[in-house]
Design an enzyme around this catalytic site. Sequence first.
Site, mmCIF file in Angstrom:
data_model
loop_
_atom_site.group_PDB
_atom_site.id
_atom_site.type_symbol
_atom_site.label_atom_id
_atom_site.label_comp_id
_atom_site.label_asym_id
_atom_site.label_seq_id
_atom_site.Cartn_x
_atom_site.Cartn_y
_atom_site.Cartn_z
ATOM 1 N N ASP A 135 -0.061 -51.538 -25.668
ATOM 2 C CA ASP A 135 -1.397 -51.036 -26.002
ATOM 3 C C ASP A 135 -1.345 -50.104 -27.203
ATOM 4 O O ASP A 135 -0.266 -49.620 -27.616
ATOM 5 C CB ASP A 135 -1.969 -50.296 -24.774
ATOM 6 C CG ASP A 135 -3.465 -50.483 -24.639
ATOM 7 O OD1 ASP A 135 -4.121 -50.709 -25.663
ATOM 8 O OD2 ASP A 135 -3.958 -50.390 -23.506
ATOM 9 N N ASP A 158 -11.815 -55.207 -23.737
ATOM 10 C CA ASP A 158 -11.785 -54.561 -22.426
ATOM 11 C C ASP A 158 -12.954 -55.010 -21.572
ATOM 12 O O ASP A 158 -13.046 -54.639 -20.402
ATOM 13 C CB ASP A 158 -11.843 -53.031 -22.577
ATOM 14 C CG ASP A 158 -10.459 -52.440 -22.804
ATOM 15 O OD1 ASP A 158 -9.481 -53.186 -22.682
ATOM 16 O OD2 ASP A 158 -10.379 -51.235 -23.110
HETATM 17 C C1 GLA Z 1 -6.803 -49.673 -22.780
HETATM 18 C C2 GLA Z 1 -6.678 -51.138 -22.493
HETATM 19 C C3 GLA Z 1 -7.013 -51.412 -21.037
HETATM 20 C C4 GLA Z 1 -6.102 -50.595 -20.153
HETATM 21 C C5 GLA Z 1 -6.193 -49.133 -20.516
HETATM 22 C C6 GLA Z 1 -5.176 -48.319 -19.794
HETATM 23 O O1 GLA Z 1 -8.124 -49.263 -22.708
HETATM 24 O O2 GLA Z 1 -7.477 -51.877 -23.358
HETATM 25 O O3 GLA Z 1 -6.882 -52.786 -20.756
HETATM 26 O O4 GLA Z 1 -4.788 -51.054 -20.284
HETATM 27 O O5 GLA Z 1 -5.994 -48.927 -21.898
HETATM 28 O O6 GLA Z 1 -5.262 -46.989 -20.100
#
Ligand code: GLA
Length: 765
Positions: free
Chosen positions: A482, A546
Amino acid sequence: MNNPDLIVAAETRSPVGVPALLSSDLEPLYLRRSGTSLLIDFSTGEAAMLHFGADLGLALPDLSLLGEAVPHSALDVPVTLGLIPQASSGWRGRPGLRGHRNGQAFSARLRVVSVERSSVEGSHGEDCSAVITQADPEAGVSVRTEIRFNDGGLLQLRHRLDNHGADPYSLDELAAVLPVGRAAIEILDLTGRWCRESHPQRLPLRQGTWVRSGRHGRTGHDASLLLAAGTPGFGNRHGQVWAVHLGWSGNHESFVDAAADGRTVMGASELLGAGEISVAANASYETPWLFAAYSAAGLDGISDAFYTWFRARPHHPGVRSGKARPVVLNVWEAVYFDHRLEPLLELAEAAAGLGVERFVLDDGWFRGRRDDQAGLGDWYVDEDLWPAGLTPLIDAVTGHGMEFGLWVEPEMVNEDSDLARAHPDWIAGPAQRSAGGPAGRLPERWRHQQVLDLVNPAAWQYIFDRLDALLSEYRISYLKWDQNRDLAEMGHAGRPSVHAQTLAAYRLLDELRKAHPGVEIESCSSGGARVDLGILERTDRIWASDCNDALERQTIQRWTGVVVPPELVGSHIGPTTSHTTARTHDLSFRAITAMFGHFGLEWDVRRLAAAERTELAAAIALFKQYRPLLHSGRMVRADEPDPALRLHGVVSHDGGEALYALVSVATSFAEVPGRVCLPGLLPDAAYRVEAVYPAADDRRAFLQAAPPAWLVGGIEASGRFLAESGLPMPVLNPEHGLLLAVRRVTAAAPAADPAANSAHPVRNP
Ligand code: GLA
């Protein structure tokens, strides 16, 4: 090693001295691949771009006669559109090269020095890649341009600038551009935000420059994955389209430049910060790859070019591993930061029972990470949460026959972390700092976090070592990598450092992949803020958003999919009521949406009702049944006239089978949808079409007294009939979908129909 003082000089060194100029009697360069061609003429001494677009056939005219007319009140010679557009040739549009030596040598006059051509197997002996070197002895620079024309028609182009002078050359911009046909009068690109990535916008192409700037330090939620120009109203399957993409995860600009002289170019460049790139004597700077495609048949043709390129890569997932993309369960929307072994074991068991093949533990497992305010940088398993480490969970997951995946965010640091407390100077920012000293002025926090300065060799090494240790200690098959903030005021040693940071992050991925070749990596960046071909060169899939709301995903995936094939686009069935939009969707719509991607779940599936569990297991099995097709075939998107409906599908390359989804995104103006066309099949082959999901009597999905007659038992029809006349469709409720499986039922194509205009089905059921 990543030595900060050699940010630029560390790149490929060139021989001292400017290469000697060649005479201009070089043969033109004419590259042809898969219906697309690029034509560059050298008769003026400059690399003049004459054409990028449709294949021009073999009989070319005398190119030296193709110089433009000289208008009044203009330069006395025809203006050349150079491979590097330059003011020294009269180009008054956006220059291809901007740089100087302390204010001097500000305008280069690049002329051709050498042209190397090569062909590859399968290209019938024609040139399909080339290296053109141009130089300006007075300015003391040369530019080496590498061009590759890939099978499928995807063109790649990048430049390398070499500084042959004794003093540094300050580079402001080096752009890669291509000519766009005069027929293009409309622009299309993509934009977005968190949870709403990759939405299209269209505008007329007018004189002037249309620029999309990305100053996020990462690719950006609003990044235009694709910048296209084309003929009026070009669509998914009609119209001429020219399109470019920059394979780069840092700051960038892409643009369409319609000059006053009537010519249009499109291109892209890295967007450099003030003083960011100073090319040392005998050093060089290399641009990211520009990817470009042309299609005479709308955006689907552009997708064909990109997909063919992706899938030909030896490291493409599936090709590399030889295995199908595993069905994923990611625990994020099931447990968030609530990491406790027992519920996770239950979740793993439930997932395995449903047919899941990869279980991914998301954020929250490492030291001090109870929420999103602390812990980034401390990449040790949290001893309080996991007294026996991750082994009990990993053993359970692998014991169920699933792979184990782990979330990391290696490029970031919380100020509330042991790492930041020990090394405040490892936090990137605008201030000049000394080792071990205070952090200085820091950028504003974003999700309570800062960026770790990976240009600092010690910080880079620490992160490499931590990830290497985790991958060595545990049976981890997959990393969800990430990156959750913009790189604002990104600096190293007081200078802008997005360029160097991006390369350092790339190198981290490259080195880890080398050390752990079996591990797959997903690129996530607060959803889809890092989707580009630079990151995809070193990762195995992207997290498109997301947002797991199926309605939003229909748009996000459709447009991400113009460039990126479905097997690389993570796509999960989320909870019944979306956590990011509060919309509620039936399972069938969520599943049909997730199927056209790298399918998975992001949902607490421990306590589903029996009927829901059965339906979910069936949907997973259905995906597995069609996975080989979905992850290898051609993407087809109909130009559906009803704005409430969308039709997309994947057709196998031999035309033998296809899977389509009809999706309603709103209520329609019409009482019944009418006949919806299923394009992309072999016109003269006969097919059997069957509705596979949901069942024809599903009262939630359909609102009708009776479905169209064919829906219950299927129908046979020719590819031409299906494409041109179509089938009557059921009345879908808004935000529902229907999956249609199509299979060829005749082996040989019937003889060509002399009355080609009559569209009779080949066989009547
Ligand atoms: C980001 C990612 C999510 C998740 C969160 C965890 O927002 O896009 O899918 O993994 O971080 O903190």
